[in-house]
Design a protein around this motif. Structure first.
Motif, mmCIF file in Angstrom:
data_model
loop_
_atom_site.group_PDB
_atom_site.id
_atom_site.type_symbol
_atom_site.label_atom_id
_atom_site.label_comp_id
_atom_site.label_asym_id
_atom_site.label_seq_id
_atom_site.Cartn_x
_atom_site.Cartn_y
_atom_site.Cartn_z
ATOM 1 N N GLY A 20 -18.388 -40.687 -59.475
ATOM 2 C CA GLY A 20 -17.870 -41.787 -60.292
ATOM 3 C C GLY A 20 -16.369 -41.722 -60.443
ATOM 4 N N LYS A 21 -15.857 -40.522 -60.764
ATOM 5 C CA LYS A 21 -14.409 -40.356 -60.918
ATOM 6 C C LYS A 21 -13.687 -40.650 -59.621
ATOM 7 C CE LYS A 21 -12.139 -36.769 -60.167
ATOM 8 N NZ LYS A 21 -11.241 -36.283 -59.080
ATOM 9 N N ASP A 22 -14.194 -40.105 -58.496
ATOM 10 C CA ASP A 22 -13.530 -40.304 -57.211
ATOM 11 C C ASP A 22 -13.579 -41.761 -56.770
ATOM 12 O OD1 ASP A 22 -12.959 -37.609 -57.144
ATOM 13 O OD2 ASP A 22 -14.731 -37.089 -55.977
ATOM 14 N N LEU A 23 -14.683 -42.445 -57.067
ATOM 15 C CA LEU A 23 -14.740 -43.888 -56.790
ATOM 16 C C LEU A 23 -13.712 -44.628 -57.641
ATOM 17 C CD1 LEU A 23 -18.519 -44.849 -56.442
ATOM 18 C CD2 LEU A 23 -16.712 -45.231 -54.767
ATOM 19 N N GLY A 24 -13.550 -44.191 -58.893
ATOM 20 C CA GLY A 24 -12.535 -44.805 -59.738
ATOM 21 C C GLY A 24 -11.143 -44.654 -59.168
ATOM 22 N N VAL A 25 -10.856 -43.480 -58.577
ATOM 23 C CA VAL A 25 -9.543 -43.262 -57.972
ATOM 24 C C VAL A 25 -9.367 -44.136 -56.734
ATOM 25 C CG1 VAL A 25 -8.037 -41.588 -56.846
ATOM 26 C CG2 VAL A 25 -9.336 -40.922 -58.875
ATOM 27 N N ILE A 26 -10.364 -44.121 -55.849
ATOM 28 C CA ILE A 26 -10.201 -44.886 -54.612
ATOM 29 C C ILE A 26 -10.216 -46.383 -54.896
ATOM 30 C CG2 ILE A 26 -12.598 -45.206 -53.820
ATOM 31 C CD1 ILE A 26 -11.562 -44.153 -51.050
ATOM 32 N N ASN A 27 -10.851 -46.795 -55.997
ATOM 33 C CA ASN A 27 -10.818 -48.205 -56.371
ATOM 34 C C ASN A 27 -9.452 -48.639 -56.891
ATOM 35 O OD1 ASN A 27 -13.344 -49.055 -55.609
ATOM 36 N ND2 ASN A 27 -14.281 -48.686 -57.606
ATOM 37 N N LEU A 28 -8.566 -47.664 -57.166
ATOM 38 C CA LEU A 28 -7.190 -48.029 -57.491
ATOM 39 C C LEU A 28 -6.533 -48.733 -56.305
ATOM 40 C CD1 LEU A 28 -5.900 -44.834 -59.355
ATOM 41 C CD2 LEU A 28 -6.858 -46.932 -60.323
ATOM 42 N N SER A 29 -7.035 -48.466 -55.091
ATOM 43 C CA SER A 29 -6.503 -49.159 -53.920
ATOM 44 C C SER A 29 -6.866 -50.637 -53.947
ATOM 45 C CB SER A 29 -7.032 -48.514 -52.633
ATOM 46 O OG SER A 29 -8.448 -48.584 -52.560
ATOM 47 N N TRP A 30 -7.756 -51.032 -54.841
ATOM 48 C CA TRP A 30 -8.049 -52.444 -55.102
ATOM 49 C C TRP A 30 -7.282 -52.911 -56.335
ATOM 50 C CZ3 TRP A 30 -12.193 -55.184 -52.432
ATOM 51 C CH2 TRP A 30 -12.343 -56.495 -52.840
ATOM 52 N N SER A 31 -7.276 -52.085 -57.381
ATOM 53 C CA SER A 31 -6.647 -52.489 -58.640
ATOM 54 C C SER A 31 -5.130 -52.586 -58.534
ATOM 55 C CB SER A 31 -7.017 -51.487 -59.738
ATOM 56 O OG SER A 31 -8.408 -51.335 -59.843
ATOM 57 N N LEU A 32 -4.517 -51.626 -57.820
ATOM 58 C CA LEU A 32 -3.061 -51.664 -57.685
ATOM 59 C C LEU A 32 -2.581 -52.940 -56.992
ATOM 60 C CD1 LEU A 32 -2.276 -47.932 -56.878
ATOM 61 C CD2 LEU A 32 -1.438 -49.236 -58.839
#
Length: 435
Positions: free
Chosen positions: A379-391
């Motif tokens: 979950g945490k790692d998905l949250g980090v890689i999803n920053l590549s969408w949020s940013l």
């Protein structure tokens, strides 16, 4: 998958020799029980449609219309402020929610309580938005929506690496891609149909999203299964939720870079879709009537290519080539309105862009889950890689707004978006442990 919306296709057999993710670990999870995996497959498409349905209705139509009515002279700046702030909030929320859901242990599982609570609270906040009469208050309520819905959306996405064997994730990625596109289409259709009655539109969106997600939680219930040990929890660990070391996990870093570049190119124009139709194409007030049409042609392309891409990538045992191809196709679609600034040009752009997104979306979530470092921290790692969408969502509206103001038009957005999309396709070539 049945394109007409029937039952998911039979799940393909696993590839016994398939490589694990970026950490080099062997596949940590046992194959999920057939009945549980099929229930999840049935729920996966509508579950992945619910949140894009809401975001497309709000960000694509309702919020833009509401901002234009409240602040017609400053609509570009105000919409950029709201969408940028919302994306920045997503950036802050997802990694923390991911870590918290990783460490959650209840009789209903570690993801389902978050999905349920976030959906209920998010639907309530969406219903309130229609009554807002100022840009400032609209921003506040929308950020509540972002906070609560992301608290459900990220844990839901973590169900794939939690429960789906690696060699079957292409199928689930395709189901997600088609569901997301279908949700986006239906959201824009509903929002456009209710554009004269914003309160009705917001209430309708809230109720549909809530009903679908309640059904998702029931149908995809988390079965009792051994869970990895909880990670140590502290404020330092919570702050560390925003970081995965790219030197130790280079494939994770390259997938992050690829998604960031490609999606930045996408959001440069997508954030101002309605205004591009109004001002760049010259449709004025008639533009809102064309939003559903652009969504229909995009969805048709996504449906065809998204439905076959994931299962084909499972069969071939390859992911990267699909992402690379999608970036080139998407770049081509972005350039069409620049050389042909007409309704027909925009429609053709959406057809080509839909093909690109269908190819990308059908493997993106599968590729993403295969470079996550550890099972305990999915979950945490998905949250980090999803920053590549949020940013990109955070940065693009401000960059696009500044470029529009500086150049006096929208033309510059198209070639810049195309260059960034191609760069994203190049970056994925450096991934090594996923073919």
């Amino acid at each position: 998958m049945n394109p007409a919306g029937g039952a998911p296709a039979p799940l393909p057999a696993a590839h016994p020799g398939r490589e694990a993710g970026a950490s080099g670990e062997q596949e940590a999870q046992l194959p999920a029980p057939s009945a549980a995996l099929r229930r999840l497959a049935w729920a996966w498409l509508p579950g992945n449609a619910a949140f894009p349905f809401m975001w497309a209705a709000l960000a694509g139509v309702l919020v833009a219309l509401q901002v234009a009515r409240i602040d017609p002279a400053g609509k570009v700046h105000s919409l950029g402020l709201i969408t940028g702030a919302a994306a920045f909030t997503t950036l802050l929320v997802q990694p923390v929610v991911g870590r918290l859901s990783d460490n959650t242990r209840t009789r209903w599982g570690r993801r389902s309580p978050w999905i349920l609570a976030g959906s209920v609270l998010g639907a309530a906040a969406v219903a309130v938005m229609g009554y807002v009469q100022s840009v400032g208050l609209l921003l506040v309520v929308y950020l509540v929506v972002v906070l609560t819905v992301n608290s459900a959306q990220l844990p839901m996405s973590a169900l794939m690496p939690d429960r789906v064997p690696t060699a079957r994730r292409g199928l689930f990625a395709s189901l997600a891609a088609v569901g997301q596109s279908l949700g986006g289409l239906l959201g824009q259709l509903l929002a456009s149909a209710t554009h004269s009655h914003l309160i009705l539109g917001y209430w309708s969106v809230a109720l549909v999203m809530l009903v679908v997600m309640l059904a998702f939680v029931v149908l995809s219930r988390e079965s009792a299964q051994p869970q990895p040990p909880r990670e140590d929890f502290s404020w330092r660990a919570l702050i560390g939720s925003y970081w995965v070391n790219p030197r130790r996990n280079p494939d994770f870093g390259w997938v992050f870079a690829s998604r960031f570049l490609l999606l930045t190119g996408y959001f440069l124009t997508n954030s101002y879709q309605l205004y591009i139709l109004q001002d760049y194409i010259g449709l004025g007030d008639r533009a809102v009537g064309y939003v559903p049409l652009t969504s229909v042609v995009t969805f048709t392309s996504v449906l065809v290519f998204g439905a076959v891409g994931g299962p084909l990538s499972d069969r071939l045992g390859r992911r990267r080539v699909f992402v690379q191809l999608s970036s080139y196709v998407f770049a081509l679609g972005l350039l069409i309105p620049m050389v042909w600034p007409t309704v027909a040009g925009v429609l053709l752009s959406n057809v080509v862009g839909g093909i690109g997104y269908g190819i990308f979306g059908s493997v993106d979530s599968a590729l993403m889950t295969e470079v996550l470092p550890t099972r305990a921290g999915y979950g945490k790692d998905l949250g980090v890689i999803n920053l590549s969408w949020s940013l990109p969502q955070s940065v693009s509206p401000f960059v696009a707004g500044a470029l529009i103001t500086a150049t006096g038009g929208y033309t510059v957005l198209f070639p810049l978006g195309a260059v960034l999309a191609v760069a994203g396709g190049v970056a994925v070539l450096f991934v090594r442990k996923v073919r």
